[in-house]
Motif scaffolding. Structure first.
Motif, PDB file in Angstrom:
ATOM      1  N   LEU A  31       0.815  -1.214   0.000  1.00 49.28           N
ATOM      2  CA  LEU A  31       0.000   0.000   0.000  1.00 49.28           C
ATOM      3  C   LEU A  31       0.852   1.270   0.000  1.00 49.28           C
ATOM      4  CD1 LEU A  31      -2.699  -1.085   2.606  1.00 49.28           C
ATOM      5  CD2 LEU A  31      -2.958  -0.962   0.118  1.00 49.28           C
ATOM      6  N   VAL A  32       2.002   1.233   0.688  1.00 50.10           N
ATOM      7  CA  VAL A  32       2.843   2.422   0.836  1.00 50.10           C
ATOM      8  C   VAL A  32       3.769   2.632  -0.362  1.00 50.10           C
ATOM      9  CG1 VAL A  32       4.704   3.424   2.235  1.00 50.10           C
ATOM     10  CG2 VAL A  32       2.725   2.392   3.346  1.00 50.10           C
ATOM     11  N   LEU A  33       4.319   1.563  -0.912  1.00 55.03           N
ATOM     12  CA  LEU A  33       5.286   1.706  -1.998  1.00 55.03           C
ATOM     13  C   LEU A  33       4.715   2.368  -3.258  1.00 55.03           C
ATOM     14  CD1 LEU A  33       7.517  -1.473  -1.616  1.00 55.03           C
ATOM     15  CD2 LEU A  33       8.148   0.908  -1.235  1.00 55.03           C
ATOM     16  N   PRO A  34       3.448   2.146  -3.631  1.00 47.25           N
ATOM     17  CA  PRO A  34       2.934   2.926  -4.772  1.00 47.25           C
ATOM     18  C   PRO A  34       2.914   4.434  -4.499  1.00 47.25           C
ATOM     19  CG  PRO A  34       1.543   1.026  -4.388  1.00 47.25           C
ATOM     20  CD  PRO A  34       2.502   1.098  -3.240  1.00 47.25           C
ATOM     21  N   THR A  37       6.458   5.542  -4.771  1.00 52.86           N
ATOM     22  CA  THR A  37       6.844   5.551  -6.183  1.00 52.86           C
ATOM     23  C   THR A  37       6.322   6.803  -6.884  1.00 52.86           C
ATOM     24  OG1 THR A  37       6.857   3.139  -6.235  1.00 52.86           O
ATOM     25  CG2 THR A  37       6.661   4.267  -8.350  1.00 52.86           C
ATOM     26  N   ILE A  38       5.074   7.139  -6.655  1.00 55.57           N
ATOM     27  CA  ILE A  38       4.482   8.336  -7.266  1.00 55.57           C
ATOM     28  C   ILE A  38       5.205   9.590  -6.793  1.00 55.57           C
ATOM     29  CG2 ILE A  38       2.394   9.767  -7.331  1.00 55.57           C
ATOM     30  CD1 ILE A  38       0.812   7.059  -7.225  1.00 55.57           C
ATOM     31  N   THR A  39       5.487   9.651  -5.499  1.00 50.40           N
ATOM     32  CA  THR A  39       6.185  10.814  -4.949  1.00 50.40           C
ATOM     33  C   THR A  39       7.575  10.949  -5.532  1.00 50.40           C
ATOM     34  OG1 THR A  39       4.939  10.597  -2.879  1.00 50.40           O
ATOM     35  CG2 THR A  39       6.938  11.925  -2.815  1.00 50.40           C
ATOM     36  N   SER A  42       7.361  12.037  -9.161  1.00 48.59           N
ATOM     37  CA  SER A  42       6.994  13.447  -9.317  1.00 48.59           C
ATOM     38  C   SER A  42       8.128  14.389  -8.939  1.00 48.59           C
ATOM     39  CB  SER A  42       5.749  13.775  -8.490  1.00 48.59           C
ATOM     40  OG  SER A  42       6.040  13.698  -7.111  1.00 48.59           O
ATOM     41  N   LEU A  43       9.021  13.947  -8.065  1.00 48.25           N
ATOM     42  CA  LEU A  43      10.188  14.747  -7.689  1.00 48.25           C
ATOM     43  C   LEU A  43      11.361  14.556  -8.641  1.00 48.25           C
ATOM     44  CD1 LEU A  43      10.150  14.202  -3.821  1.00 48.25           C
ATOM     45  CD2 LEU A  43       9.495  16.275  -5.072  1.00 48.25           C
ATOM     46  N   GLY A  44      11.206  13.635  -9.606  1.00 43.78           N
ATOM     47  CA  GLY A  44      12.272  13.373 -10.561  1.00 43.78           C
ATOM     48  C   GLY A  44      13.430  12.595  -9.983  1.00 43.78           C
ATOM     49  N   GLU A  45      13.176  11.847  -8.919  1.00 41.93           N
ATOM     50  CA  GLU A  45      14.223  11.064  -8.264  1.00 41.93           C
ATOM     51  C   GLU A  45      14.492   9.779  -9.055  1.00 41.93           C
ATOM     52  OE1 GLU A  45      16.090  11.426  -5.384  1.00 41.93           O
ATOM     53  OE2 GLU A  45      15.381  13.495  -5.280  1.00 41.93           O
ATOM     54  N   VAL A  48      13.393   5.978  -7.856  1.00 46.03           N
ATOM     55  CA  VAL A  48      12.065   5.410  -8.074  1.00 46.03           C
ATOM     56  C   VAL A  48      12.176   3.952  -8.544  1.00 46.03           C
ATOM     57  CG1 VAL A  48      11.806   6.147 -10.487  1.00 46.03           C
ATOM     58  CG2 VAL A  48       9.786   5.888  -9.059  1.00 46.03           C
ATOM     59  N   ILE A  49      13.273   3.611  -9.187  1.00 46.68           N
ATOM     60  CA  ILE A  49      13.458   2.249  -9.715  1.00 46.68           C
ATOM     61  C   ILE A  49      13.461   1.206  -8.594  1.00 46.68           C
ATOM     62  CG2 ILE A  49      15.019   0.752 -11.017  1.00 46.68           C
ATOM     63  CD1 ILE A  49      15.883   3.385 -12.517  1.00 46.68           C
ATOM     64  N   PRO A  50      14.251   1.383  -7.516  1.00 48.36           N
ATOM     65  CA  PRO A  50      14.171   0.404  -6.424  1.00 48.36           C
ATOM     66  C   PRO A  50      12.789   0.334  -5.771  1.00 48.36           C
ATOM     67  CG  PRO A  50      16.170   1.697  -6.223  1.00 48.36           C
ATOM     68  CD  PRO A  50      15.357   2.323  -7.299  1.00 48.36           C
ATOM     69  N   ALA A  51      12.068   1.435  -5.733  1.00 48.69           N
ATOM     70  CA  ALA A  51      10.720   1.423  -5.154  1.00 48.69           C
ATOM     71  C   ALA A  51       9.777   0.567  -5.995  1.00 48.69           C
ATOM     72  CB  ALA A  51      10.178   2.843  -5.025  1.00 48.69           C
ATOM     73  N   ILE A  52       9.893   0.662  -7.311  1.00 47.46           N
ATOM     74  CA  ILE A  52       9.067  -0.155  -8.205  1.00 47.46           C
ATOM     75  C   ILE A  52       9.426  -1.633  -8.052  1.00 47.46           C
ATOM     76  CG2 ILE A  52       8.589  -0.678 -10.633  1.00 47.46           C
ATOM     77  CD1 ILE A  52       8.973   2.361 -11.176  1.00 47.46           C
TER      78      ILE A  52
END
Length: 154
Positions: A31-34, A37-39, A42-45, A48-52
Motif C-alpha cells: 500500500l505504501v510503496l505505490p 513511487t508516485i512521490t 513526481s520529484l524526478g528522483e 524510483v526504480i528500487p521502489a518499483i
C-alpha cells in the motif's frame, strides 16, 4: 478479502506470529510503496526504480504466502531483496536523499532476526553494516556534493 491473513500451516504460536508479521508487513508495503513511487517520480528522483522493484517483490511475496501457507521463503526473499535494494539505493543512487535508508535497514535486520533467527539476522546485520561503512568511506562525500537544495514553493 484481499487484506485478510490467509490460513497458515503452522500450529506453533511463534510461527503463526511470524507468518502474520510477514503478511502484514508486505500488505503495508504494497500500500505504501505505490505512494512512494508516485512521490519519487513526481520529484524526478532516480531512486524510483528500487521502489518499483520493491513493490513487485512485495506482491510476489504475498502470492507465495497465500498459496504456500509458509512464511520461510517470503521472509528470506524479504531479507535478501530488502537488503539488496537498500544497499543499491544507498551506494548507487548518490543524488538521492538517504533520509530513510538506514531506517529501512534497521527494520529489515530486526524483521530477519525475528522471523529467520539469530544466524540469518547476524548475517543480514553484517552485510548491512559493511554496506553502510562502504557508503561512508567511498560515497558519502560525492553524495553530499551532488544533493540539490530542497525548497518549499509557496
Amino acid at each position: 478479502m484481499i487484506f485478510s491473513i490467509p490460513k497458515s500451516k503452522y500450529s506453533d504460536f511463534y510461527d503463526i506470529a511470524r507468518f502474520k508479521l510477514t503478511w502484514r508487513i508486505n500488505i503495508i508495503l504494497a500500500l505504501v510503496l505505490p505512494l512512494l513511487t508516485i512521490t519519487l517520480y513526481s520529484l524526478g528522483e532516480t531512486s524510483v526504480i528500487p521502489a518499483i522493484i520493491g513493490l513487485g517483490v512485495c506482491v510476489i511475496m504475498l502470492v507465495i504466502l497465500k498459496f504456500s501457507q509458509s512464511y520461510v521463503i517470503p521472509t528470506a526473499l524479504f531479507s535478501v531483496f530488502g537488503t539488496f535494494l537498500c544497499q543499491w539505493t544507498l551506494n548507487f543512487f548518490l543524488q538521492s536523499y538517504h533520509f530513510v535508508d538506514t531506517m529501512w535497514i534497521i527494520i529489515i535486520v530486526l524483521f530477519t532476526y525475528f522471523t529467520l533467527g539469530r544466524i540469518w539476522g547476524i548475517i543480514n546485520l553484517i552485510f548491512n553494516v559493511l554496506g553502510i561503512v562502504y557508503y561512508i568511506l567511498f560515497n558519502l562525500v560525492d553524495s553530499l556534493a551532488g544533493l540539490k537544495v530542497l525548497q518549499i514553493e509557496d
